[in-house]
Design an enzyme around this catalytic site. Structure first.
Site, mmCIF file in Angstrom:
data_model
loop_
_atom_site.group_PDB
_atom_site.id
_atom_site.type_symbol
_atom_site.label_atom_id
_atom_site.label_comp_id
_atom_site.label_asym_id
_atom_site.label_seq_id
_atom_site.Cartn_x
_atom_site.Cartn_y
_atom_site.Cartn_z
ATOM 1 N N MET A 1 58.129 38.467 -1.600
ATOM 2 C CA MET A 1 58.843 37.497 -0.942
ATOM 3 C C MET A 1 60.333 37.448 -1.444
ATOM 4 S SD MET A 1 56.343 35.376 1.281
ATOM 5 C CE MET A 1 55.964 34.206 0.101
ATOM 6 N N HIS A 12 57.856 39.708 -10.970
ATOM 7 C CA HIS A 12 58.214 40.815 -10.160
ATOM 8 C C HIS A 12 58.795 42.183 -10.736
ATOM 9 C CE1 HIS A 12 58.947 37.268 -7.406
ATOM 10 N NE2 HIS A 12 57.941 37.852 -6.936
ATOM 11 N N GLN A 63 52.149 34.180 6.952
ATOM 12 C CA GLN A 63 51.273 33.569 5.894
ATOM 13 C C GLN A 63 51.562 32.314 5.346
ATOM 14 O OE1 GLN A 63 52.586 36.672 2.966
ATOM 15 N NE2 GLN A 63 52.420 35.317 1.399
ATOM 16 N N GLY A 123 50.366 41.357 -8.536
ATOM 17 C CA GLY A 123 50.069 40.565 -9.714
ATOM 18 C C GLY A 123 48.900 39.918 -9.782
ATOM 19 N N LYS A 177 48.262 37.278 -10.851
ATOM 20 C CA LYS A 177 48.539 35.783 -10.683
ATOM 21 C C LYS A 177 48.259 35.262 -9.363
ATOM 22 C CE LYS A 177 51.574 32.281 -9.585
ATOM 23 N NZ LYS A 177 52.222 32.168 -8.236
ATOM 24 N N ASP A 178 48.255 35.993 -8.330
ATOM 25 C CA ASP A 178 47.594 35.682 -6.916
ATOM 26 C C ASP A 178 46.178 36.652 -7.007
ATOM 27 O OD1 ASP A 178 50.270 34.312 -5.602
ATOM 28 O OD2 ASP A 178 51.007 35.905 -6.652
ATOM 29 N N SER A 208 58.100 31.936 -7.708
ATOM 30 C CA SER A 208 59.576 31.703 -7.103
ATOM 31 C C SER A 208 59.365 30.043 -6.876
ATOM 32 C CB SER A 208 59.313 32.590 -5.822
ATOM 33 O OG SER A 208 59.251 33.779 -6.133
HETATM 34 P P1 AMP Z 1 55.466 36.763 -4.178
HETATM 35 O O1 AMP Z 1 57.010 37.112 -4.030
HETATM 36 O O2 AMP Z 1 55.143 35.501 -4.625
HETATM 37 O O3 AMP Z 1 54.827 37.287 -2.892
HETATM 38 O O4 AMP Z 1 54.843 37.902 -5.227
HETATM 39 C C1 AMP Z 1 54.906 39.266 -4.881
HETATM 40 C C2 AMP Z 1 54.013 40.023 -5.942
HETATM 41 O O5 AMP Z 1 54.466 39.382 -7.235
HETATM 42 C C3 AMP Z 1 52.724 39.715 -5.938
HETATM 43 O O6 AMP Z 1 51.879 40.748 -6.180
HETATM 44 C C4 AMP Z 1 52.501 38.652 -7.089
HETATM 45 O O7 AMP Z 1 51.127 38.669 -7.324
HETATM 46 C C5 AMP Z 1 53.315 39.154 -8.116
HETATM 47 N N1 AMP Z 1 53.930 37.937 -8.952
HETATM 48 C C6 AMP Z 1 54.405 36.864 -8.666
HETATM 49 N N2 AMP Z 1 54.325 36.143 -9.782
HETATM 50 C C7 AMP Z 1 54.045 36.811 -10.763
HETATM 51 C C8 AMP Z 1 53.664 36.748 -12.189
HETATM 52 N N3 AMP Z 1 54.231 35.562 -12.603
HETATM 53 N N4 AMP Z 1 53.209 37.472 -12.885
HETATM 54 C C9 AMP Z 1 53.173 38.825 -12.386
HETATM 55 N N5 AMP Z 1 53.054 39.062 -10.973
HETATM 56 C C10 AMP Z 1 53.495 38.153 -10.300
#
Ligand code: AMP
Length: 281
Positions: free
Chosen positions: A30, A37, A61, A148, A150-151, A187
């Site tokens: 996102m 990322h 979402q 990740g 993380k989620d 983020s």
């Molecule tokens: P997002 O932009 O937050 O939707 O995340 C996009 C992707 O990046 C998802 O697969 C997240 O799990 C991954 N991600 C976000 N933060 C981290 C982090 N700190 N370490 C590893 N992957 C991450």
């Protein structure tokens, strides 16, 4: 690195890369890209993929009272981060390209994976996630997609529908990238005031203490959980939503410590919602 905003151009670029013999790696995001990322993008590039990074703040979402309007939008910088990490293409569509008027089809992963944990606090969230991720898979047709840990619940939801719907791609999970003090990069960390930022690492400190107790022989799941809860309670600004010890695949609560036990937690800190998790054994 190309940057495009139309699905037709994405399909064309992917087709050309395939004709060149490349396999396709997708990193859905996102935006407001950070080192977490970048690690996913770098891994896809290292795996010799034609690396596609999607940047799309998916309205589906977000709940009605969530942070859709506030969510950081930093496309110029994101393009730099993506290019430096090794991306070949950034796909950054507007919402109307993804959800044209009349859109009315949803992907819903069954309740036991999506009603619990974050799903209990964010009704409809995983329906929005599963729908956009499947749409991105259909647009990109990747061989591999990078997510990740993380989620963590999101990762399990994606794995479930990939298996259930026979999608011919491999899900590549990567460990959480953290700040020096342990805070999981996100983020949303941009929302934290300096004071909140100093409290935020305590969520991971609590998870780490629980994991250390488990690896040093504490076998009582209740004692392990209480240990983490006490540490969180020492920081009144951290308002816990949940802290659970669950099976790493089914996400169902465990009553005994066993291999595959994961502790997952979410807490509010001011207006920011933090999530994190750790493998216990
Ligand atoms: P997002 O932009 O937050 O939707 O995340 C996009 C992707 O990046 C998802 O697969 C997240 O799990 C991954 N991600 C976000 N933060 C981290 C982090 N700190 N370490 C590893 N992957 C991450």
């Amino acid at each position: 690195m190309q940057c495009i905003d139309r699905i037709a151009d994405l399909r064309r670029a992917v087709k050309a890369a395939r004709q060149d013999g490349r396999k396709i790696g997708l990193v859905p995001t996102m935006g407001a890209l950070h080192r977490g990322h970048a690690a996913l993008i770098a891994q896809a590039a290292e795996d010799s993929c034609f690396t596609v990074v999607s940047i799309f703040i998916n309205p589906a979402q977000f709940g009605p009272n969530e942070d859709l309007d506030l969510y950081p939008r930093t496309l110029e910088r994101d393009l730099q981060v993506a290019a430096e990490a090794g991306a070949d293409l950034v796909f950054a569509p507007v919402a109307a390209e993804i959800y044209p008027s009349g859109f009315n089809t949803w992907v819903e992963v069954g309740g036991s994976l999506t009603d619990c944990l974050c799903g209990a606090f964010r009704p409809g969230h995983f329906r929005g996630v599963a729908t956009i991720v499947l749409k991105l898979f259909n647009m990109t047709d990747p061989d591999q997609a990078y997510f990740g840990e993380k989620d963590y619940q999101q990762l399990q939801v994606v794995r479930r529908f990939v298996q259930d719907l026979n999608l011919p791609l491999k899900i590549m999970p990567l460990p959480t990238v953290r700040e020096a003090d342990g805070l999981a990069m996100s983020s949303r960390n941009k929302y934290l005031s300096p004071e909140e930022r100093s409290v935020a690492p305590w969520l991971y400190k609590a998870l780490r203490a629980a994991a250390e107790a488990a690896t040093s022989g504490e076998g009582d799941i209740h004692a392990i959980r209480c240990h983490a809860l006490e540490i969180i309670a020492s920081q009144p600004a951290l308002q816990l939503e949940y802290l659970e010890i669950v099976d790493s695949e089914s996400l169902q609560p465990l009553h005994e410590l066993c291999p595959g036990a994961v502790m997952l937690a979410a807490a509010r800190l001011g207006n920011t919602r933090l999530i994190d998790n750790i493998k216990l054994i």
